[in-house]
Scaffold this motif. Structure first.
Motif, PDB file in Angstrom:
ATOM      1  N   ILE A   1       0.848  -1.199   0.000  1.00  0.00           N
ATOM      2  CA  ILE A   1       0.000   0.000   0.000  1.00  0.00           C
ATOM      3  C   ILE A   1       0.883   1.248   0.000  1.00  0.00           C
ATOM      4  CG2 ILE A   1      -1.712   1.341   1.267  1.00  0.00           C
ATOM      5  CD1 ILE A   1      -2.719  -1.395   2.421  1.00  0.00           C
ATOM      6  N   GLU A   2       1.912   1.256   0.840  1.00  0.00           N
ATOM      7  CA  GLU A   2       2.823   2.402   0.896  1.00  0.00           C
ATOM      8  C   GLU A   2       3.529   2.593  -0.441  1.00  0.00           C
ATOM      9  OE1 GLU A   2       4.690   5.740   2.667  1.00  0.00           O
ATOM     10  OE2 GLU A   2       2.934   4.578   3.251  1.00  0.00           O
ATOM     11  N   THR A   3       4.017   1.517  -1.029  1.00  0.00           N
ATOM     12  CA  THR A   3       4.663   1.591  -2.343  1.00  0.00           C
ATOM     13  C   THR A   3       3.716   2.207  -3.361  1.00  0.00           C
ATOM     14  OG1 THR A   3       6.034  -0.367  -1.893  1.00  0.00           O
ATOM     15  CG2 THR A   3       5.709   0.231  -4.206  1.00  0.00           C
ATOM     16  N   GLN A   4       2.491   1.686  -3.409  1.00  0.00           N
ATOM     17  CA  GLN A   4       1.520   2.175  -4.382  1.00  0.00           C
ATOM     18  C   GLN A   4       1.162   3.638  -4.132  1.00  0.00           C
ATOM     19  OE1 GLN A   4      -1.430  -0.898  -3.762  1.00  0.00           O
ATOM     20  NE2 GLN A   4      -0.721  -2.050  -5.544  1.00  0.00           N
ATOM     21  N   CYS A   5       1.018   4.035  -2.880  1.00  0.00           N
ATOM     22  CA  CYS A   5       0.728   5.436  -2.571  1.00  0.00           C
ATOM     23  C   CYS A   5       1.871   6.341  -3.004  1.00  0.00           C
ATOM     24  CB  CYS A   5       0.451   5.617  -1.078  1.00  0.00           C
ATOM     25  SG  CYS A   5      -1.177   5.030  -0.566  1.00  0.00           S
TER      26      CYS A   5
ATOM     27  N   VAL B   1       6.678   0.453 -10.724  1.00  0.00           N
ATOM     28  CA  VAL B   1       7.968   0.480 -10.021  1.00  0.00           C
ATOM     29  C   VAL B   1       9.098   0.581 -11.047  1.00  0.00           C
ATOM     30  CG1 VAL B   1       9.591  -0.887  -8.628  1.00  0.00           C
ATOM     31  CG2 VAL B   1       7.191  -0.691  -7.926  1.00  0.00           C
ATOM     32  N   LYS B   2       9.027  -0.204 -12.106  1.00  0.00           N
ATOM     33  CA  LYS B   2      10.065  -0.161 -13.144  1.00  0.00           C
ATOM     34  C   LYS B   2      10.109   1.218 -13.811  1.00  0.00           C
ATOM     35  CE  LYS B   2      10.311  -5.072 -14.251  1.00  0.00           C
ATOM     36  NZ  LYS B   2      10.068  -6.116 -15.267  1.00  0.00           N
ATOM     37  N   TYR B   3       8.946   1.789 -14.048  1.00  0.00           N
ATOM     38  CA  TYR B   3       8.891   3.122 -14.634  1.00  0.00           C
ATOM     39  C   TYR B   3       9.580   4.127 -13.704  1.00  0.00           C
ATOM     40  CZ  TYR B   3       6.943   7.411 -16.622  1.00  0.00           C
ATOM     41  OH  TYR B   3       6.780   8.653 -17.170  1.00  0.00           O
TER      42      TYR B   3
ATOM     43  N   ASP C   1      14.514  -3.225 -11.849  1.00  0.00           N
ATOM     44  CA  ASP C   1      14.254  -4.649 -11.647  1.00  0.00           C
ATOM     45  C   ASP C   1      12.835  -4.925 -11.152  1.00  0.00           C
ATOM     46  OD1 ASP C   1      14.420  -3.771  -9.034  1.00  0.00           O
ATOM     47  OD2 ASP C   1      16.099  -5.054  -8.476  1.00  0.00           O
ATOM     48  N   GLY C   2      12.069  -3.875 -10.895  1.00  0.00           N
ATOM     49  CA  GLY C   2      10.688  -4.059 -10.440  1.00  0.00           C
ATOM     50  C   GLY C   2      10.562  -4.440  -8.980  1.00  0.00           C
ATOM     51  N   LYS C   3      11.677  -4.459  -8.261  1.00  0.00           N
ATOM     52  CA  LYS C   3      11.673  -4.809  -6.835  1.00  0.00           C
ATOM     53  C   LYS C   3      11.887  -3.544  -6.014  1.00  0.00           C
ATOM     54  CE  LYS C   3      13.767  -9.251  -7.891  1.00  0.00           C
ATOM     55  NZ  LYS C   3      14.958 -10.096  -7.708  1.00  0.00           N
TER      56      LYS C   3
ATOM     57  N   GLY D   1      13.500  -2.335  -3.094  1.00  0.00           N
ATOM     58  CA  GLY D   1      14.496  -2.548  -2.053  1.00  0.00           C
ATOM     59  C   GLY D   1      14.896  -1.209  -1.455  1.00  0.00           C
ATOM     60  N   LYS D   2      15.996  -1.196  -0.714  1.00  0.00           N
ATOM     61  CA  LYS D   2      16.410   0.018  -0.001  1.00  0.00           C
ATOM     62  C   LYS D   2      16.588   1.223  -0.928  1.00  0.00           C
ATOM     63  CE  LYS D   2      18.457  -2.231   3.958  1.00  0.00           C
ATOM     64  NZ  LYS D   2      19.607  -2.435   4.815  1.00  0.00           N
ATOM     65  N   GLN D   3      17.235   1.018  -2.070  1.00  0.00           N
ATOM     66  CA  GLN D   3      17.476   2.133  -2.982  1.00  0.00           C
ATOM     67  C   GLN D   3      16.163   2.665  -3.568  1.00  0.00           C
ATOM     68  OE1 GLN D   3      19.887   1.285  -6.434  1.00  0.00           O
ATOM     69  NE2 GLN D   3      20.699   3.364  -6.471  1.00  0.00           N
ATOM     70  N   THR D   4      15.263   1.768  -3.932  1.00  0.00           N
ATOM     71  CA  THR D   4      13.986   2.205  -4.501  1.00  0.00           C
ATOM     72  C   THR D   4      13.132   2.883  -3.449  1.00  0.00           C
ATOM     73  OG1 THR D   4      14.090   0.445  -6.164  1.00  0.00           O
ATOM     74  CG2 THR D   4      11.939   1.461  -5.781  1.00  0.00           C
ATOM     75  N   TRP D   5      13.119   2.347  -2.213  1.00  0.00           N
ATOM     76  CA  TRP D   5      12.385   3.016  -1.135  1.00  0.00           C
ATOM     77  C   TRP D   5      12.896   4.449  -0.979  1.00  0.00           C
ATOM     78  CZ3 TRP D   5       7.888   1.767   0.552  1.00  0.00           C
ATOM     79  CH2 TRP D   5       7.502   0.437   0.724  1.00  0.00           C
TER      80      TRP D   5
END
Length: 129
Positions: free
Chosen positions: A66-70, A101-103, A113-115, A117-121
């Protein structure tokens, strides 16, 4: 003691065996027919659902998703992508969330990579487009 193990094993086998007989039909319909049966719940992005950095990937559900999507929905650039594709904040990390996420990762110039992780967060929470 040996008799107890035998009975426990027999009981477990019977329970699992009966569950396996119906599990494929139930799980097959759960993913593909979800939208047809009932619309997925849409969560509000007016609060913080998760503040950690645990790896979040396709197949996950719950507060991290939910947080990722928001964050994807509310970001300046990814939000347009999110809205234009009609994606929903439903707490299910499926193919739509993975594409978003990839976008985001591509726009943030990090590993795509669509995941999450720490860097994407970090980029989801701080990156300015």
């Amino acid at each position: 003691m040996n008799m107890r193990r035998h009975l426990a094993l027999a009981s477990a086998t019977a329970v699992l065996g009966s569950g396996l007989a119906i599990a494929p039909a139930a799980s097959a319909g759960a993913v593909t027919d979800q939208a047809a049966d009932a619309p997925a719940k849409e969560y509000s992005c007016s609060k913080i659902w998760y503040s950690g950095t645990a790896l979040t990937v396709r197949g996950h559900t719950g507060k991290r998703v939910i947080e990722t999507q928001c964050l994807l929905k509310l970001s300046k650039q990814t939000g347009k992508f999110w809205k234009n594709h009609g994606y929903k904040v439903d707490g299910i990390f499926g193919p739509d969330t993975e594409r978003a996420v990839k976008y985001h990762q591509g726009k943030a110039h990090i590993l795509v990579d669509g995941k999450v992780g720490k860097q994407t967060w970090k980029t989801l929470r701080t990156y300015k487009y």
